[in-house]
Enzyme design. Structure first.
Site, PDB file in Angstrom:
ATOM      1  N   GLY A  73      -1.414  -3.458  14.773  1.00 20.03           N
ATOM      2  CA  GLY A  73      -1.654  -4.053  13.454  1.00 20.03           C
ATOM      3  C   GLY A  73      -2.786  -5.049  13.552  1.00 20.03           C
TER       4      GLY A  73
ATOM      5  N   GLY B 126      -4.741  -6.662  10.648  1.00 17.21           N
ATOM      6  CA  GLY B 126      -4.035  -7.448   9.627  1.00 17.21           C
ATOM      7  C   GLY B 126      -4.395  -8.923   9.701  1.00 17.21           C
TER       8      GLY B 126
ATOM      9  N   ASP C 191     -15.598  -5.170  11.580  1.00 15.84           N
ATOM     10  CA  ASP C 191     -16.732  -5.368  12.483  1.00 15.84           C
ATOM     11  C   ASP C 191     -16.706  -6.736  13.144  1.00 15.84           C
ATOM     12  OD1 ASP C 191     -17.708  -2.873  12.097  1.00 15.84           O
ATOM     13  OD2 ASP C 191     -19.125  -3.447  10.505  1.00 15.84           O
TER      14      ASP C 191
ATOM     15  N   ASP D 179      -1.760   5.864  14.502  1.00 16.74           N
ATOM     16  CA  ASP D 179      -0.493   5.529  13.867  1.00 16.74           C
ATOM     17  C   ASP D 179       0.425   4.922  14.923  1.00 16.74           C
ATOM     18  OD1 ASP D 179       2.168   5.804  12.705  1.00 16.74           O
ATOM     19  OD2 ASP D 179       1.191   7.120  11.231  1.00 16.74           O
ATOM     20  N   ILE D 180       1.137   3.893  14.526  1.00 17.61           N
ATOM     21  CA  ILE D 180       2.049   3.209  15.443  1.00 17.61           C
ATOM     22  C   ILE D 180       3.144   4.173  15.947  1.00 17.61           C
ATOM     23  CG2 ILE D 180       3.563   2.308  13.595  1.00 17.61           C
ATOM     24  CD1 ILE D 180       2.491   0.381  16.678  1.00 17.61           C
TER      25      ILE D 180
ATOM     26  N   TYR E 228      12.041  -5.055   4.017  1.00 17.85           N
ATOM     27  CA  TYR E 228      11.287  -5.738   5.083  1.00 17.85           C
ATOM     28  C   TYR E 228      12.208  -6.673   5.886  1.00 17.85           C
ATOM     29  CZ  TYR E 228       7.891  -9.254   6.857  1.00 17.85           C
ATOM     30  OH  TYR E 228       7.159 -10.125   7.627  1.00 17.85           O
TER      31      TYR E 228
ATOM     32  N   LYS F 217      13.177  -6.330   9.773  1.00 21.93           N
ATOM     33  CA  LYS F 217      12.861  -7.363  10.762  1.00 21.93           C
ATOM     34  C   LYS F 217      14.121  -7.768  11.527  1.00 21.93           C
ATOM     35  CE  LYS F 217       8.392  -8.231  10.526  1.00 21.93           C
ATOM     36  NZ  LYS F 217       7.523  -7.909  11.675  1.00 21.93           N
TER      37      LYS F 217
ATOM     38  N   ILE G 164       2.850 -17.734   5.819  1.00 19.36           N
ATOM     39  CA  ILE G 164       1.664 -18.184   6.555  1.00 19.36           C
ATOM     40  C   ILE G 164       0.483 -18.254   5.580  1.00 19.36           C
ATOM     41  CG2 ILE G 164       0.054 -17.632   8.440  1.00 19.36           C
ATOM     42  CD1 ILE G 164       2.353 -16.144   9.822  1.00 19.36           C
TER      43      ILE G 164
HETATM   44  N1  SER Z   1       4.898 -13.497   4.220  1.00 18.70           N
HETATM   45  C1  SER Z   1       5.968 -12.540   4.298  1.00 18.70           C
HETATM   46  C2  SER Z   1       6.196 -11.884   2.995  1.00 18.70           C
HETATM   47  O1  SER Z   1       5.943 -12.525   2.014  1.00 18.70           O
HETATM   48  C3  SER Z   1       7.239 -13.200   4.720  1.00 18.70           C
HETATM   49  O2  SER Z   1       7.325 -13.080   6.085  1.00 18.70           O
HETATM   50  O3  SER Z   1       6.641 -10.781   2.953  1.00 18.70           O
END
Ligand code: SER
Length: 337
Positions: free
Chosen positions: A9, A12, A40, A53-54, A153, A157, A193
């Site tokens: 990833g 990202g 780049d 692909d992972i 998600y 996780k 983040i």
């Molecule tokens: N930043 C992430 C999200 O909003 C949370 O880990 O999905």
């Protein structure tokens, strides 16, 4: 001795900050893997750029052995809003992808009888608070509490955290275990983040970075959450500090595999006020999207990161004020000037 690091990833948001940071050390050789072309700007830092692909285990097995990879940062993931748009795809990438990678790393580490570190970013999305009353009452959630996520998600996780611990400590429980830890699984539960350099794609904490970047571009912003919505955050340099800190921590200091890390808790309004102080013309309004609101309302106001602080001396460099003053505002101004 040079250390070979595989970053999945890589293209990202976290990859954009982590790869140049790792490259500061002459002893690091970075191999990047992403389903998309690597930007780049990142290419000069990579020894080998792999577009794959992972889920393609043969490519991954080959990379792990060919380069004698010592550490894997497994950043590839579909975030919480993206995951609700296509939950089956999110499961494939987030769970099947992580399982395939764990399995490859475990196989190679066992065959070659050497330890490989597996660094896994998890998230506040692994938590799920039942209602706003509980969210107000429980301010700082510990790792073992409220592990009842409501998004694909978050479910992915949480399960992958357990899967990492399984491969690292219990794999093939009926057979004798090899000496020592071969797959050295280490995981951080990150808050939202905020980066000054990039914007996230498909997360639900995105209102905070979007608010700041929009104002810096001279645009208004309509927040998809209520002004009183509070969750924990950190800025990207602290996220990188946490990743590097946990990776370098002596194994004997670690009393658990999964650590909360946090820097500050803030409401959408707290962030809007700081943005308005610097960009007084930016108009921030609120039009909550009830479904995305439901997601952030299930996340804690803050997380208790005392274990990370005591085990491996985790400490963020930025609180909310210094994050704005010393990192976000100068860097964002520079970006959009
Ligand atoms: N930043 C992430 C999200 O909003 C949370 O880990 O999905």
């Amino acid at each position: 001795m040079q250390e070979v690091i595989l970053i999945t990833g890589a293209n990202g948001e976290v990859g954009h900050a982590l790869i140049p940071e790792l490259a500061k050390s002459k002893n690091v050789v970075a191999i990047t893997l992403d389903i998309n072309e690597l930007d780049d700007t990142l290419k000069p830092f990579a020894h080998e750029v792999v577009i794959a692909d992972i889920l393609d285990s043969s490519i991954i097995d080959n990379l792990l052995t060919k380069h004698s990879v010592g550490t894997v940062f497994h950043l590839a993931s579909i975030l919480s809003t993206g995951g609700e748009k296509n939950p089956e795809r999110a499961h494939q990438v987030n769970v099947d992808g992580t399982n395939a990678l764990l399995s490859s790393v475990n196989r190679v580490a066992t065959q070659e009888k050497r330890a490989i570190k597996f660094i896994f970013p998890s998230s506040i999305a692994a938590y799920g608070l039942p209602d706003l009353e509980t969210k107000k009452k429980i301010q700082r959630v510990k790792e073992g509490q409220y592990a009842t996520p409501i998004t694909m998600y978050g479910v992915n996780k949480l399960y992958c955290e357990l899967l990492g611990v399984y491969y690292s400590k219990y794999y093939k429980l009926l057979e004798p275990r090899p000496e020592g830890v071969l797959l050295d699984f280490r995981c951080l539960r990150f808050p939202g983040i905020i980066s000054a350099l990039t914007l996230p794609t498909g997360g639900t904490s995105d209102y905070a970075p979007e608010m700041i970047h929009s104002a810096a571009k001279g645009q208004g912003y309509e927040s998809f959450v209520r002004p009183d919505t509070a969750i924990p955050f950190m800025v990207m340099p602290d996220a990188i500090k946490a990743l590097v800190g946990l990776t370098n921590a002596p194994k004997e200091k670690l009393t658990q595999e999964v650590y909360n890390v946090s820097a500050f808790s803030a409401t959408a309004e707290d962030i809007a006020k700081l943005v308005n102080n610097v960009f007084p013309d930016s108009s921030i309004s609120y039009k909550p999207d009830l479904n995305r609101q439901k997601i952030v309302d299930s996340w804690p106001t803050d997380i208790d990161d005392s274990k990370a602080r005591s085990d491996w001396s985790w400490k963020p460099d930025y609180d909310i004020n210094s994050a704005f003053k010393n990192y976000l505002i100068p860097e964002i101004r520079n970006k959009y000037k």
